[in-house]
Design a protein around this motif. Structure first.
Motif, PDB file in Angstrom:
ATOM      1  N   GLY A  84       0.817  -1.209   0.000  1.00 12.76           N
ATOM      2  CA  GLY A  84       0.000   0.000   0.000  1.00 12.76           C
ATOM      3  C   GLY A  84       0.845   1.250   0.000  1.00 12.76           C
ATOM      4  O   GLY A  84       1.677   1.449   0.901  1.00 12.76           O
ATOM      5  N   ASP A  85       0.684   2.062  -1.047  1.00 10.26           N
ATOM      6  CA  ASP A  85       1.354   3.357  -1.142  1.00 10.26           C
ATOM      7  C   ASP A  85       2.872   3.260  -1.173  1.00 10.26           C
ATOM      8  O   ASP A  85       3.561   4.203  -0.762  1.00 10.26           O
ATOM      9  CB  ASP A  85       0.911   4.306  -0.012  1.00 10.26           C
ATOM     10  CG  ASP A  85      -0.568   4.675  -0.113  1.00 10.26           C
ATOM     11  OD1 ASP A  85      -1.229   4.222  -1.081  1.00 10.26           O
ATOM     12  OD2 ASP A  85      -1.061   5.399   0.769  1.00 10.26           O
ATOM     13  N   VAL A  86       3.415   2.136  -1.642  1.00  5.29           N
ATOM     14  CA  VAL A  86       4.857   2.070  -1.874  1.00  5.29           C
ATOM     15  C   VAL A  86       5.063   2.644  -3.273  1.00  5.29           C
ATOM     16  O   VAL A  86       4.984   1.935  -4.270  1.00  5.29           O
ATOM     17  CB  VAL A  86       5.381   0.615  -1.766  1.00  5.29           C
ATOM     18  CG1 VAL A  86       6.866   0.542  -2.124  1.00  5.29           C
ATOM     19  CG2 VAL A  86       5.141   0.071  -0.372  1.00  5.29           C
ATOM     20  N   PHE A  87       5.244   3.953  -3.326  1.00 11.54           N
ATOM     21  CA  PHE A  87       5.259   4.650  -4.609  1.00 11.54           C
ATOM     22  C   PHE A  87       6.671   4.994  -5.093  1.00 11.54           C
ATOM     23  O   PHE A  87       6.914   5.117  -6.284  1.00 11.54           O
ATOM     24  CB  PHE A  87       4.445   5.946  -4.518  1.00 11.54           C
ATOM     25  CG  PHE A  87       2.958   5.707  -4.335  1.00 11.54           C
ATOM     26  CD1 PHE A  87       2.358   4.542  -4.793  1.00 11.54           C
ATOM     27  CD2 PHE A  87       2.164   6.654  -3.697  1.00 11.54           C
ATOM     28  CE1 PHE A  87       0.995   4.323  -4.637  1.00 11.54           C
ATOM     29  CE2 PHE A  87       0.791   6.442  -3.535  1.00 11.54           C
ATOM     30  CZ  PHE A  87       0.215   5.270  -4.008  1.00 11.54           C
ATOM     31  N   ALA A  88       7.578   5.242  -4.155  1.00 15.48           N
ATOM     32  CA  ALA A  88       8.962   5.564  -4.520  1.00 15.48           C
ATOM     33  C   ALA A  88       9.819   5.262  -3.306  1.00 15.48           C
ATOM     34  O   ALA A  88       9.403   5.548  -2.178  1.00 15.48           O
ATOM     35  CB  ALA A  88       9.097   7.035  -4.901  1.00 15.48           C
ATOM     36  N   LEU A  89      10.996   4.692  -3.542  1.00 14.99           N
ATOM     37  CA  LEU A  89      11.823   4.302  -2.394  1.00 14.99           C
ATOM     38  C   LEU A  89      12.279   5.515  -1.591  1.00 14.99           C
ATOM     39  O   LEU A  89      12.525   5.400  -0.395  1.00 14.99           O
ATOM     40  CB  LEU A  89      13.052   3.515  -2.874  1.00 14.99           C
ATOM     41  CG  LEU A  89      12.783   2.096  -3.363  1.00 14.99           C
ATOM     42  CD1 LEU A  89      14.093   1.400  -3.723  1.00 14.99           C
ATOM     43  CD2 LEU A  89      12.029   1.283  -2.325  1.00 14.99           C
ATOM     44  N   ASN A  90      12.354   6.672  -2.251  1.00 15.09           N
ATOM     45  CA  ASN A  90      12.839   7.851  -1.519  1.00 15.09           C
ATOM     46  C   ASN A  90      11.694   8.705  -0.990  1.00 15.09           C
ATOM     47  O   ASN A  90      11.900   9.829  -0.560  1.00 15.09           O
ATOM     48  CB  ASN A  90      13.768   8.695  -2.408  1.00 15.09           C
ATOM     49  CG  ASN A  90      13.042   9.167  -3.654  1.00 15.09           C
ATOM     50  OD1 ASN A  90      11.841   8.888  -3.820  1.00 15.09           O
ATOM     51  ND2 ASN A  90      13.743   9.866  -4.530  1.00 15.09           N
ATOM     52  N   ALA A  91      10.467   8.178  -1.028  1.00 15.30           N
ATOM     53  CA  ALA A  91       9.340   9.008  -0.560  1.00 15.30           C
ATOM     54  C   ALA A  91       8.342   8.185   0.250  1.00 15.30           C
ATOM     55  O   ALA A  91       7.144   8.407   0.162  1.00 15.30           O
ATOM     56  CB  ALA A  91       8.650   9.649  -1.760  1.00 15.30           C
ATOM     57  N   LEU A  92       8.851   7.249   1.046  1.00  9.53           N
ATOM     58  CA  LEU A  92       7.933   6.468   1.867  1.00  9.53           C
ATOM     59  C   LEU A  92       7.518   7.310   3.068  1.00  9.53           C
ATOM     60  O   LEU A  92       8.316   8.098   3.595  1.00  9.53           O
ATOM     61  CB  LEU A  92       8.610   5.167   2.313  1.00  9.53           C
ATOM     62  CG  LEU A  92       8.827   4.172   1.172  1.00  9.53           C
ATOM     63  CD1 LEU A  92       9.756   3.043   1.605  1.00  9.53           C
ATOM     64  CD2 LEU A  92       7.498   3.606   0.689  1.00  9.53           C
ATOM     65  N   PRO A  93       6.274   7.147   3.511  1.00  6.73           N
ATOM     66  CA  PRO A  93       5.779   8.050   4.565  1.00  6.73           C
ATOM     67  C   PRO A  93       6.171   7.599   5.973  1.00  6.73           C
ATOM     68  O   PRO A  93       5.438   7.840   6.926  1.00  6.73           O
ATOM     69  CB  PRO A  93       4.252   7.962   4.365  1.00  6.73           C
ATOM     70  CG  PRO A  93       4.021   6.608   3.788  1.00  6.73           C
ATOM     71  CD  PRO A  93       5.241   6.246   3.005  1.00  6.73           C
ATOM     72  N   PHE A  94       7.280   6.895   6.102  1.00  4.56           N
ATOM     73  CA  PHE A  94       7.729   6.466   7.438  1.00  4.56           C
ATOM     74  C   PHE A  94       9.242   6.268   7.382  1.00  4.56           C
ATOM     75  O   PHE A  94       9.829   6.197   6.295  1.00  4.56           O
ATOM     76  CB  PHE A  94       7.029   5.171   7.863  1.00  4.56           C
ATOM     77  CG  PHE A  94       7.181   4.046   6.879  1.00  4.56           C
ATOM     78  CD1 PHE A  94       8.279   3.194   6.927  1.00  4.56           C
ATOM     79  CD2 PHE A  94       6.238   3.840   5.885  1.00  4.56           C
ATOM     80  CE1 PHE A  94       8.431   2.155   6.015  1.00  4.56           C
ATOM     81  CE2 PHE A  94       6.376   2.799   4.966  1.00  4.56           C
ATOM     82  CZ  PHE A  94       7.485   1.961   5.032  1.00  4.56           C
ATOM     83  N   THR A  95       9.828   6.154   8.533  1.00  8.14           N
ATOM     84  CA  THR A  95      11.264   5.877   8.594  1.00  8.14           C
ATOM     85  C   THR A  95      11.473   4.443   9.061  1.00  8.14           C
ATOM     86  O   THR A  95      10.573   3.822   9.637  1.00  8.14           O
ATOM     87  CB  THR A  95      11.980   6.835   9.570  1.00  8.14           C
ATOM     88  OG1 THR A  95      11.323   6.739  10.838  1.00  8.14           O
ATOM     89  CG2 THR A  95      11.944   8.253   9.081  1.00  8.14           C
ATOM     90  N   SER A  96      12.675   3.945   8.790  1.00  8.86           N
ATOM     91  CA  SER A  96      13.029   2.578   9.170  1.00  8.86           C
ATOM     92  C   SER A  96      14.539   2.499   9.117  1.00  8.86           C
ATOM     93  O   SER A  96      15.162   3.185   8.297  1.00  8.86           O
ATOM     94  CB  SER A  96      12.413   1.595   8.176  1.00  8.86           C
ATOM     95  OG  SER A  96      13.177   0.409   8.129  1.00  8.86           O
ATOM     96  N   PRO A  97      15.137   1.639   9.944  1.00  8.64           N
ATOM     97  CA  PRO A  97      16.597   1.469   9.831  1.00  8.64           C
ATOM     98  C   PRO A  97      16.988   0.911   8.462  1.00  8.64           C
ATOM     99  O   PRO A  97      18.139   1.001   8.064  1.00  8.64           O
ATOM    100  CB  PRO A  97      16.932   0.456  10.929  1.00  8.64           C
ATOM    101  CG  PRO A  97      15.694   0.206  11.694  1.00  8.64           C
ATOM    102  CD  PRO A  97      14.539   0.830  10.999  1.00  8.64           C
ATOM    103  N   LEU A  98      16.017   0.345   7.719  1.00 10.80           N
ATOM    104  CA  LEU A  98      16.329  -0.241   6.415  1.00 10.80           C
ATOM    105  C   LEU A  98      16.188   0.772   5.278  1.00 10.80           C
ATOM    106  O   LEU A  98      16.272   0.420   4.107  1.00 10.80           O
ATOM    107  CB  LEU A  98      15.418  -1.444   6.151  1.00 10.80           C
ATOM    108  CG  LEU A  98      15.464  -2.541   7.215  1.00 10.80           C
ATOM    109  CD1 LEU A  98      14.546  -3.696   6.857  1.00 10.80           C
ATOM    110  CD2 LEU A  98      16.893  -3.060   7.390  1.00 10.80           C
ATOM    111  N   LEU A  99      15.964   2.024   5.641  1.00 14.51           N
ATOM    112  CA  LEU A  99      15.807   3.080   4.621  1.00 14.51           C
ATOM    113  C   LEU A  99      16.804   4.187   4.871  1.00 14.51           C
ATOM    114  O   LEU A  99      17.247   4.380   6.004  1.00 14.51           O
ATOM    115  CB  LEU A  99      14.425   3.721   4.750  1.00 14.51           C
ATOM    116  CG  LEU A  99      13.227   3.033   4.157  1.00 14.51           C
ATOM    117  CD1 LEU A  99      11.973   3.772   4.578  1.00 14.51           C
ATOM    118  CD2 LEU A  99      13.336   3.003   2.640  1.00 14.51           C
ATOM    119  N   ALA A 100      17.116   4.932   3.800  1.00 12.71           N
ATOM    120  CA  ALA A 100      17.911   6.144   4.009  1.00 12.71           C
ATOM    121  C   ALA A 100      17.094   7.062   4.913  1.00 12.71           C
ATOM    122  O   ALA A 100      15.858   7.014   4.891  1.00 12.71           O
ATOM    123  CB  ALA A 100      18.160   6.808   2.666  1.00 12.71           C
ATOM    124  N   PRO A 101      17.763   7.893   5.730  1.00 15.03           N
ATOM    125  CA  PRO A 101      17.016   8.750   6.641  1.00 15.03           C
ATOM    126  C   PRO A 101      15.972   9.592   5.915  1.00 15.03           C
ATOM    127  O   PRO A 101      16.199  10.015   4.781  1.00 15.03           O
ATOM    128  CB  PRO A 101      18.081   9.647   7.271  1.00 15.03           C
ATOM    129  CG  PRO A 101      19.396   9.088   6.857  1.00 15.03           C
ATOM    130  CD  PRO A 101      19.182   8.134   5.728  1.00 15.03           C
TER     131      PRO A 101
END
Ligand SMILES: Cc1cc2nc3c(=O)[nH]c(=O)nc-3n(C[C@H](O)[C@H](O)[C@H](O)COP(=O)(O)O)c2cc1C
Length: 393
Positions: free
Chosen positions: A238-255
């Motif tokens: 759901g709403d995974v539209f762009a890797l650099n614009a996810l609406p949450f943070t995670s240690p598995l993502l760039a800040p």
């Protein structure tokens, strides 16, 4: 379906492990009725998708009708075979177990759809109607696992991760308005920690009646991943539209961007080579226990999303066309895929590969021959440097 080929299939939980070791999310492509067929799965696989779902297959029809088997499930035996999860629509333990035994020699795992909101499905206690039947869902996955085990498949989850006959059983759900009911549902379907009933869980954090235009319920995702994320790997659909614009943070993502960065992106967007009309907002939610992402609509528009492209590259269109030539699709479907890939995407970058006028010309092609000629014409224009509204080829 042909004779059983000798397929060496990786256990999906091993893919989860590989992604975790690489300190990134597992990248998956969603089940999509009509669209997530072989040619599309091969295309997204060429662009970093780890695990692909088939469209939902109705288990009862699949069990009874060999035309349904031939048309609903195609794999490749001689070109890259993406790790594939076959998703079923079912409401009976025996039907799901039987259909699973038919596909399991050819697929890495099976999945049960508990999310389809369409009224025809719900009226037959399929899809999202199953969110009201947690014992039935548990019985379906338990029976399927037992049946596969009796047939000699390795369904011991982590214990079978290196077993060439290791296979997975998973479930894709929506959420309830009252999240306590979702917690009860997951507890029932998950079963005991020492031998859980499912390999992983995919959560689409919308209720059965939430339109897909309403943003996903991040509060629900945060609650459910923090409650269950240590007991079972969880994917977000759901709403995974762009890797650099996810609406949450995670240690598995760039800040996530800070407010200052967001504001400066807004100010500078006109000078960007890939214009970003809606730069990402700073994320308010932290979801540390999420294992992976599943994308549907954004991958349709941009199969290269997980390879870091924020808009569809022309090479992905070429990849799709050559896959569609080898694993044919009905012509109208090919055209639909192309119109999605050549139009503006779902992420912040709304640049389209072809402008509206050229896309209209594309959609007017009446058959595959016209389409190939049309695309050859576009390539020539590009070579001659005369193109207008043709980006990237
Ligand atoms: C065209 C289309 C077909 C879909 N078919 C299925 C399906 O067969 N099974 C399923 O569980 N979900 C299906 N879905 C739902 C998606 O898998 C996904 O959960 C939903 O679209 C939200 O993800 P998105 O925001 O990335 O689109 C479908 C969605 C779309 C747009």
């Amino acid at each position: 379906m042909a004779e059983t080929p000798n397929l060496d299939l990786i256990h999906p939980l091993k893919l989860f492990d590989i992604a975790k070791n690489e300190e990134r999310f597992l990248y998956t492509s969603a089940p999509m009725v009509r669209y997530s067929k072989l040619a599309f799965r091969q295309t997204v696989y060429a662009y970093n998708t780890d695990l692909c779902w088939t469209p939902m297959v109705l288990a009862k029809e699949f069990n009874r009708n060999h035309f349904a088997r031939d048309s609903d499930f195609t794999i490749s035996t001689n070109s890259p075979q993406p790790p594939t999860i076959v998703q079923f629509g079912a409401n009976s333990p025996q039907e799901l177990a039987r259909a699973s035994t038919l596909v399991i020699p050819f697929s890495n795992g099976v999945d049960l759809n508990c999310g389809c909101p369409q009224s025809w499905a719900c009226s037959e206690t399929l899809g999202a109607a199953l969110m009201e039947k947690r014992e039935l869902v548990r019985d379906m996955v338990v029976e399927t696992r037992d049946h596969l085990r009796r047939d000699g498949w390795g369904v011991g989850k982590e214990k079978d991760i290196n077993n060439p006959k290791g296979r997975s059983v998973s479930v894709k759900i929506r959420v309830h308005k009252d999240l306590r009911r979702t917690i009860d549902f997951i507890n029932t379907v998950l079963g005991p920690d020492q031998d859980r009933h499912i390999d992983w869980l995919t959560i689409h954090p919308r209720t059965r009646s939430t339109p897909s235009s309403t943003p996903i319920n991040l509060e629900a995702l945060e609650l459910l991943t923090s409650t269950f994320g240590d007991r079972v790997p969880i994917l977000l659909s759901g709403d995974v539209f762009a890797l650099n614009a996810l609406p949450f943070t995670s240690p598995l993502l760039a800040p996530a961007p800070t407010l200052t960065q967001t504001l400066s992106a807004t100010t500078n967007s006109s000078s960007s080579t890939t214009p970003s009309k809606n730069p990402p907002l700073p994320a308010a939610y932290h979801i540390p226990k999420l294992a992976g992402l599943m994308s549907a609509r954004a991958l349709l528009c941009n199969p290269a999303l997980y390879a870091g492209h924020d808009a569809c590259p022309w090479a992905a269109v070429e990849t799709f066309l050559s896959n569609a030539a080898r694993a044919p699709l009905p012509y109208k479907l090919v055209l639909h895929h192309l119109s999605e890939m050549c139009g503006p995407g779902m992420g912040p970058n709304k640049a389209a590969l072809l402008n509206k006028q050229v896309r209209t010309g594309l959609m007017a092609c009446g058959n595959m021959f016209d389409l190939i000629d049309f695309l050859d014409g576009l390539r020539e224009l590009r070579r001659d440097g005369r193109e207008q509204g043709v980006v990237g080829i």
